[in-house]
Design a protein around this motif. Sequence first.
Motif, short mmCIF file in Angstrom:
data_model
loop_
_atom_site.label_atom_id
_atom_site.label_comp_id
_atom_site.label_asym_id
_atom_site.label_seq_id
_atom_site.Cartn_x
_atom_site.Cartn_y
_atom_site.Cartn_z
N GLN A 1 36.81 44.82 47.91
CA GLN A 1 36.00 43.79 48.57
C GLN A 1 35.21 42.93 47.59
O GLN A 1 34.78 41.84 47.93
N THR A 2 35.02 43.44 46.38
CA THR A 2 34.30 42.67 45.37
C THR A 2 35.25 41.87 44.48
O THR A 2 34.79 41.09 43.64
N GLY A 3 36.55 42.06 44.65
CA GLY A 3 37.52 41.35 43.83
C GLY A 3 37.79 42.00 42.49
O GLY A 3 38.54 41.46 41.67
N ARG A 4 37.19 43.17 42.26
CA ARG A 4 37.50 43.88 41.02
C ARG A 4 38.97 44.29 40.99
O ARG A 4 39.57 44.41 39.93
N VAL A 5 39.51 44.54 42.19
CA VAL A 5 40.93 44.83 42.35
C VAL A 5 41.50 43.86 43.37
O VAL A 5 40.91 43.67 44.44
N THR A 6 42.64 43.27 43.06
CA THR A 6 43.31 42.36 43.98
C THR A 6 44.75 42.83 44.20
O THR A 6 45.30 43.57 43.37
N PRO A 7 45.38 42.40 45.29
CA PRO A 7 46.79 42.76 45.50
C PRO A 7 47.67 42.34 44.32
O PRO A 7 48.58 43.08 43.93
N ALA A 8 47.39 41.19 43.73
CA ALA A 8 48.20 40.72 42.60
C ALA A 8 48.08 41.66 41.41
O ALA A 8 49.06 41.91 40.69
N MET A 9 46.88 42.22 41.20
CA MET A 9 46.68 43.15 40.08
C MET A 9 47.51 44.42 40.28
O MET A 9 48.07 44.97 39.33
#
Length: 231
Positions: A209-217
């Motif tokens: 939710q914070t964007g530290r992890v994204t689906p693209a990553m």
Amino acid sequence: MSEKSALLAALNEEIVACRKCPRLVGYREKVAQEKRRAFREWTYWGKPVPGFGDPNAKLLILGLAPAAHGGNRTGRVFTGDRSGDFLFAALYKAGFANQPTSVQRDDGLQLKDAYVAATARCVPPANKPLPSEIINCRPYLVRELEILQPKAVLALGKIAWDAYLEILKQRSLITSRAAFHFAHGAETDLPGDSGRLFGVYHPSQQNTQTGRVTPAMYQQVLRRIRQFLSK
């Protein structure tokens, strides 16, 4: 039933019956009794959560522990919580799962060439198993590795990363975990038949939710795993 399927089924029966850690036994059963309001009609699992997936998997995915109202409710690892939503959507897109959702044990989800397990099999208070509890669970992971003999291991977070490396240290295959630095996208070949270890940040809500992890990553790492397994 294949030999690997039978061995995993027997191991999972042992895991489900485990009561080695009094703190975790008390907590998992308390959560199962009290429930969350949204799931008050559910009969919670409230027991250790076994591994799940393809008995012939070349990839072992190793998480931290069941969620209080996810795996501890549904009885299947990464099932019924936001972390699982993120993980299985990524596995589906990468071709390791037949569907992008994991809602309950009988929802038809099947993994292809992947098996998912946890470092600690019971939900821990504050999502933090004690070192002694991880040690108590370690023999289950050791046996899963012996049965599956995966070519690659994907550690979801540093605790899982260290848990796998500690097994190699106990086997005298490595001298220290310190030589293997965890990071998202970390990748290292290991001695003997230990395969290649990949690391990603855990798919917790705090990270997604914070964007530290994204689906693209996640897709980037899963593509590298696919390429490695195809060699």
